[in-house]
Design an enzyme around this catalytic site. Sequence first.
Site, PDB file in Angstrom:
ATOM      1  N   ASP A   1       0.828  -1.198   0.000  1.00 36.24           N
ATOM      2  CA  ASP A   1       0.000   0.000   0.000  1.00 36.24           C
ATOM      3  C   ASP A   1       0.866   1.254   0.000  1.00 36.24           C
ATOM      4  O   ASP A   1       2.085   1.169   0.038  1.00 36.24           O
ATOM      5  CB  ASP A   1      -0.898   0.012   1.240  1.00 36.24           C
ATOM      6  CG  ASP A   1      -0.072  -0.056   2.530  1.00 36.24           C
ATOM      7  OD1 ASP A   1       0.377   1.010   3.008  1.00 36.24           O
ATOM      8  OD2 ASP A   1       0.153  -1.167   3.038  1.00 36.24           O
TER       9      ASP A   1
ATOM     10  N   ASP B   1       0.325   3.516   2.503  1.00 32.58           N
ATOM     11  CA  ASP B   1       0.172   3.965   3.885  1.00 32.58           C
ATOM     12  C   ASP B   1      -0.828   5.119   4.006  1.00 32.58           C
ATOM     13  O   ASP B   1      -2.026   4.917   3.832  1.00 32.58           O
ATOM     14  CB  ASP B   1       1.529   4.335   4.484  1.00 32.58           C
ATOM     15  CG  ASP B   1       1.486   4.432   6.009  1.00 32.58           C
ATOM     16  OD1 ASP B   1       0.725   3.664   6.618  1.00 32.58           O
ATOM     17  OD2 ASP B   1       2.203   5.260   6.576  1.00 32.58           O
TER      18      ASP B   1
END
Length: 251
Positions: free
Chosen positions: A208, A210
């Site tokens: 991802d 974040d």
Amino acid sequence: MYYSADIGVIGGSGLYELSKDVKKIEVDTPYGKPSDDISLVKAGAKTIAFLPRHGKDHTLNPSEINYRANIYALKSLGVKAIISPCCVGSLKFEIKPGDFVVTDQFINLTSGRKDTFFEKPKVNHLSSAHPYDQKLRVLAMETAKECGITAHFGGTVVVINGPRFSTVAEGRMFTIMGADVVNMTQYPEGYLCLEQEIPVVNIALVTDYDAGLEDHPDIKPVTNDDVIQVLNENSEKVKTLIFKLVEKLEV
């Protein structure tokens, strides 16, 4: 009965087993119980000692993990190297979800974790200038290329307590500090390997971005569902990379 292993593997989120064909053993340590039973897995002529970092049902949050027990347990089995895969959030656009990063540095921002074996009466001060083993890192990168995996050689992982993800302001701070990815478990795990004189390599799967990227407003903060999706898409890649890397290791 005495058990031994050649290579230790500590599985992160989404990696709770390497194989169905295993011998599970309990290992006690002076520091308490490790995260779970250790699975002994045959890989050609070598034996892998596999330990799920969060427990097989992901019952331990990053600050509840008994890192000292985990490393001591693997040491007691005689492992000559440890492969430490984990999940990370990217702080840079060019490091994309689904990529791998063979990190070379960490920044520790955790607190309250038991992070050393050097307690009285034996206190020692050990250099952690280069925490990850260079030879293992080169082999890991070569193996990733052979597997057709997009991997970045080198990168700084900033380690936070978790289990929450970062705020936008924290993500901005991590970038200013020079971090490339963010994680919740590489400290003190990697450092404790140094204290036990076990070469260690971290292979990080980017799941991802974040807190998102401020320069790319279309990239939104991560959700747990985002992480699970990337984990499911890449779990077999992680296992393949680990087994091929184990083949290359001379122990």
